[in-house]
Design an enzyme around this catalytic site. Structure first.
Site, PDB file in Angstrom:
ATOM      1  N   SER A  50       3.294  20.458  34.253  1.00 60.05           N
ATOM      2  CA  SER A  50       4.092  21.674  34.008  1.00 60.05           C
ATOM      3  C   SER A  50       3.197  22.770  33.435  1.00 60.05           C
ATOM      4  O   SER A  50       2.049  22.509  33.028  1.00 60.05           O
ATOM      5  CB  SER A  50       5.218  21.354  33.016  1.00 60.05           C
ATOM      6  OG  SER A  50       4.651  21.093  31.735  1.00 60.05           O
ATOM      7  N   ASP A  82       4.636  21.458  38.432  1.00 59.18           N
ATOM      8  CA  ASP A  82       6.073  21.349  38.186  1.00 59.18           C
ATOM      9  C   ASP A  82       6.601  22.676  37.634  1.00 59.18           C
ATOM     10  O   ASP A  82       6.031  23.222  36.681  1.00 59.18           O
ATOM     11  CB  ASP A  82       6.293  20.216  37.166  1.00 59.18           C
ATOM     12  CG  ASP A  82       7.742  19.834  36.995  1.00 59.18           C
ATOM     13  OD1 ASP A  82       8.530  20.018  37.950  1.00 59.18           O
ATOM     14  OD2 ASP A  82       8.095  19.320  35.911  1.00 59.18           O
ATOM     15  N   HIS A  83       7.654  23.204  38.224  1.00 56.96           N
ATOM     16  CA  HIS A  83       8.304  24.432  37.740  1.00 56.96           C
ATOM     17  C   HIS A  83       7.351  25.621  37.604  1.00 56.96           C
ATOM     18  O   HIS A  83       7.340  26.291  36.554  1.00 56.96           O
ATOM     19  CB  HIS A  83       9.020  24.195  36.401  1.00 56.96           C
ATOM     20  CG  HIS A  83      10.203  23.290  36.522  1.00 56.96           C
ATOM     21  ND1 HIS A  83      11.398  23.697  37.049  1.00 56.96           N
ATOM     22  CD2 HIS A  83      10.354  21.974  36.213  1.00 56.96           C
ATOM     23  CE1 HIS A  83      12.249  22.675  37.045  1.00 56.96           C
ATOM     24  NE2 HIS A  83      11.636  21.611  36.558  1.00 56.96           N
ATOM     25  N   ASP A 104       9.570  27.887  41.240  1.00 60.26           N
ATOM     26  CA  ASP A 104      10.956  27.783  40.791  1.00 60.26           C
ATOM     27  C   ASP A 104      11.550  29.183  40.647  1.00 60.26           C
ATOM     28  O   ASP A 104      11.458  29.813  39.596  1.00 60.26           O
ATOM     29  CB  ASP A 104      11.016  27.019  39.465  1.00 60.26           C
ATOM     30  CG  ASP A 104      12.442  26.814  38.996  1.00 60.26           C
ATOM     31  OD1 ASP A 104      13.367  27.362  39.639  1.00 60.26           O
ATOM     32  OD2 ASP A 104      12.644  26.118  37.993  1.00 60.26           O
ATOM     33  N   GLU A 134      13.473  25.706  44.743  1.00 60.00           N
ATOM     34  CA  GLU A 134      14.747  25.241  44.162  1.00 60.00           C
ATOM     35  C   GLU A 134      15.884  26.216  44.455  1.00 60.00           C
ATOM     36  O   GLU A 134      15.719  27.426  44.357  1.00 60.00           O
ATOM     37  CB  GLU A 134      14.585  25.055  42.643  1.00 60.00           C
ATOM     38  CG  GLU A 134      15.855  24.560  41.961  1.00 60.00           C
ATOM     39  CD  GLU A 134      15.609  23.994  40.556  1.00 60.00           C
ATOM     40  OE1 GLU A 134      14.531  23.424  40.307  1.00 60.00           O
ATOM     41  OE2 GLU A 134      16.512  24.125  39.721  1.00 60.00           O
ATOM     42  N   GLY A 212      15.468  16.405  36.719  1.00 62.13           N
ATOM     43  CA  GLY A 212      16.332  15.953  35.629  1.00 62.13           C
ATOM     44  C   GLY A 212      16.874  14.562  35.873  1.00 62.13           C
ATOM     45  O   GLY A 212      18.030  14.267  35.603  1.00 62.13           O
ATOM     46  N   ASP A 256      10.456  12.698  33.427  1.00 59.43           N
ATOM     47  CA  ASP A 256       9.623  13.058  32.280  1.00 59.43           C
ATOM     48  C   ASP A 256      10.214  12.507  30.987  1.00 59.43           C
ATOM     49  O   ASP A 256       9.543  11.806  30.226  1.00 59.43           O
ATOM     50  CB  ASP A 256       9.475  14.592  32.194  1.00 59.43           C
ATOM     51  CG  ASP A 256       8.463  14.993  31.141  1.00 59.43           C
ATOM     52  OD1 ASP A 256       7.826  14.098  30.544  1.00 59.43           O
ATOM     53  OD2 ASP A 256       8.298  16.198  30.886  1.00 59.43           O
ATOM     54  N   SER A 257      11.481  12.781  30.742  1.00 59.59           N
ATOM     55  CA  SER A 257      12.085  12.373  29.464  1.00 59.59           C
ATOM     56  C   SER A 257      11.943  10.873  29.202  1.00 59.59           C
ATOM     57  O   SER A 257      11.707  10.462  28.054  1.00 59.59           O
ATOM     58  CB  SER A 257      13.563  12.771  29.424  1.00 59.59           C
ATOM     59  OG  SER A 257      13.692  14.176  29.441  1.00 59.59           O
TER      60      SER A 257
HETATM   61  P1  13P Z   1      13.946  14.657  32.976  1.00 64.17           P
HETATM   62  O1  13P Z   1      14.052  15.533  31.766  1.00 64.17           O
HETATM   63  O2  13P Z   1      15.272  14.079  33.350  1.00 64.17           O
HETATM   64  O3  13P Z   1      12.898  13.612  32.849  1.00 64.17           O
HETATM   65  O4  13P Z   1      13.519  15.603  34.219  1.00 64.17           O
HETATM   66  C1  13P Z   1      12.177  15.893  34.460  1.00 64.17           C
HETATM   67  C2  13P Z   1      11.997  16.971  35.466  1.00 64.17           C
HETATM   68  O5  13P Z   1      12.888  17.361  36.202  1.00 64.17           O
HETATM   69  C3  13P Z   1      10.654  17.542  35.588  1.00 64.17           C
HETATM   70  O6  13P Z   1      10.622  18.614  36.471  1.00 64.17           O
HETATM   71  O1  G3H Z   2      11.334  19.821  33.769  1.00 68.12           O
HETATM   72  C1  G3H Z   2      10.506  19.915  32.887  1.00 68.12           C
HETATM   73  C2  G3H Z   2       9.584  18.813  32.530  1.00 68.12           C
HETATM   74  O2  G3H Z   2      10.249  17.844  31.761  1.00 68.12           O
HETATM   75  C3  G3H Z   2       8.375  19.355  31.858  1.00 68.12           C
HETATM   76  O3  G3H Z   2       8.650  19.687  30.545  1.00 68.12           O
HETATM   77  O4  G3H Z   2       7.843  22.031  30.490  1.00 68.12           O
HETATM   78  O5  G3H Z   2       8.194  20.719  28.365  1.00 68.12           O
HETATM   79  O6  G3H Z   2       6.280  20.169  29.896  1.00 68.12           O
HETATM   80  P1  G3H Z   2       7.680  20.728  29.769  1.00 68.12           P
HETATM   81 ZN    ZN Z   3      12.451  19.740  36.556  1.00 66.21          ZN
END
Ligand code: 13P
Ligand code: G3H
Ligand code: ZN
Length: 309
Positions: A50, A82-83, A104, A134, A212, A256-257
């Site tokens: 990210s 990511d994003h 994104d 997205e 997510g 990620d979480s």
């Molecule tokens: P989680 O927070 O559910 O792990 O989602 C991660 C995510 O979408 C990263 O882009």
């Molecule tokens: O969707 C987001 C990911 O969990 C990345 O999280 O932007 O805090 O690194 P972050």
């Molecule tokens: Zn995400």
């Protein structure tokens, strides 16, 4: 083998009824935990970075860590942004060795999202890189951006065909009720598979991405709460729903979480049991092992991509 794009991975995943895990990486132990799991199970991998991860660890460190994992495992690995929130950030990552980027633009009006995505696609495709975009907006927290439930919105199936055709994008993230972070559902977990079905009808064969998608594994939440943490009401996407999604057009599942929870729970437990220890290797070792076990479970029982490398 060099880093690969997700093109081939998604084609095989779509046809084979499984999904590729896209795991967020921020440091060496996270990269190692994930890639050791994938190596043992011979699973293809997407490692994603990210904007916040780049700010924390520095682009070059993360790329080199992923390259080390590539050399160590011999697996097909895609390195993904990511994003991505701007054209400039996407270009930096493309120029800096990533094989996939997400732009994104989901918070922009439809036409602006199309224009921004198309601009990124043109640059990326000229450089052999693939692009995820997205449509629809997930609730939750990413970096400093917090999306409230009022601002979140499901993907409109009637928009997807025009979006894909006009942008030339390679995969599409949709909003069907998942959200970022550890507090996804207040009551019962519910995903709008009817929206997914409508999307697939309009763009058959096209790879869909689920953000997510952590399960917020109860075992880790309980451990965090037991050892001094405070996360009442943490709740994720049930595994059976993720398995169902993985068997459909969903080819990429973002996690990620669950990595954060595995690492934090293990470290909290370690310090509760070993209050006088202060060598980071002592507490990072079990944290890395917890990530490895968790990712193996995802690969085998949720994603279905074991043996698909
Ligand atoms: P989680 O927070 O559910 O792990 O989602 C991660 C995510 O979408 C990263 O882009
Ligand atoms: O969707 C987001 C990911 O969990 C990345 O999280 O932007 O805090 O690194 P972050
Ligand atoms: Zn995400």
């Amino acid at each position: 083998m060099p880093l690969v794009t997700s093109k081939e991975m998604f084609k095989k995943a779509y046809d084979g009824g499984y999904a590729i895990g896209a795991f967020n990486v921020n440091n060496m132990e996270i990269v190692q935990g994930i890639t050791e799991a994938a190596k043992e199970l011979q699973a293809p991998l997407i490692l994603q970075v990210s904007k916040g991860a780049r700010a924390y660890a520095n682009h070059i460190y993360l790329r080199k860590l992923v390259e080390a994992a590539l050399e160590d495992t011999g697996l097909p690995i895609c390195l993904h942004l990511d994003h991505g929130d701007s054209y400039e950030l996407c270009c930096e990552c493309i120029d800096g060795g990533f094989t996939s980027v997400m732009i994104d633009g989901s918070h922009h009006p439809f036409e602006e999202n199309i224009a921004l995505t198309k601009k990124v696609v043109d640059y990326a495709h000229d450089h052999g890189v693939v692009v995820e975009a997205e449509l629809g907006r997930l609730e939750g927290v990413e970096d400093e951006i917090k999306v409230s439930s009022e601002d979140a919105s499901y993907t409109k199936p009637e928009e997807v065909q025009e979006f894909v055709e006009k942008t030339g994008v390679d995969s599409l993230a949709i909003a069907i009720g998942t959200s970022h972070g550890a507090f996804k559902f207040k009551g019962e977990a519910k995903l709008r598979f009817d929206i997914l079905d409508e999307v697939v009808k309009r763009i058959p064969g096209f790879p869909i991405v689920l953000h997510g998608a952590s399960s917020v594994i109860p075992e880790f939440v309980e451990m965090i709460n037991k050892y001094g943490g405070d996360m009442p009401g943490a709740k994720g996407v049930p595994e059976d729903m993720l398995r169902k999604a993985a068997g459909s057009a969903v080819c990429k599942i973002n996690i990620d979480s669950d990595l954060r929870l595995a690492m934090t729970a293990t470290i909290r437990k370690y310090f509760a049991e070993n209050p006088s220890h202060f060598d980071p290797r002592q507490y990072l070792k079990p944290a890395r092992a917890a990530i490895k076990d968790m990712v193996k479970h995802k690969i085998e029982y949720v994603l279905g991509c074991a043996g698909k490398a």
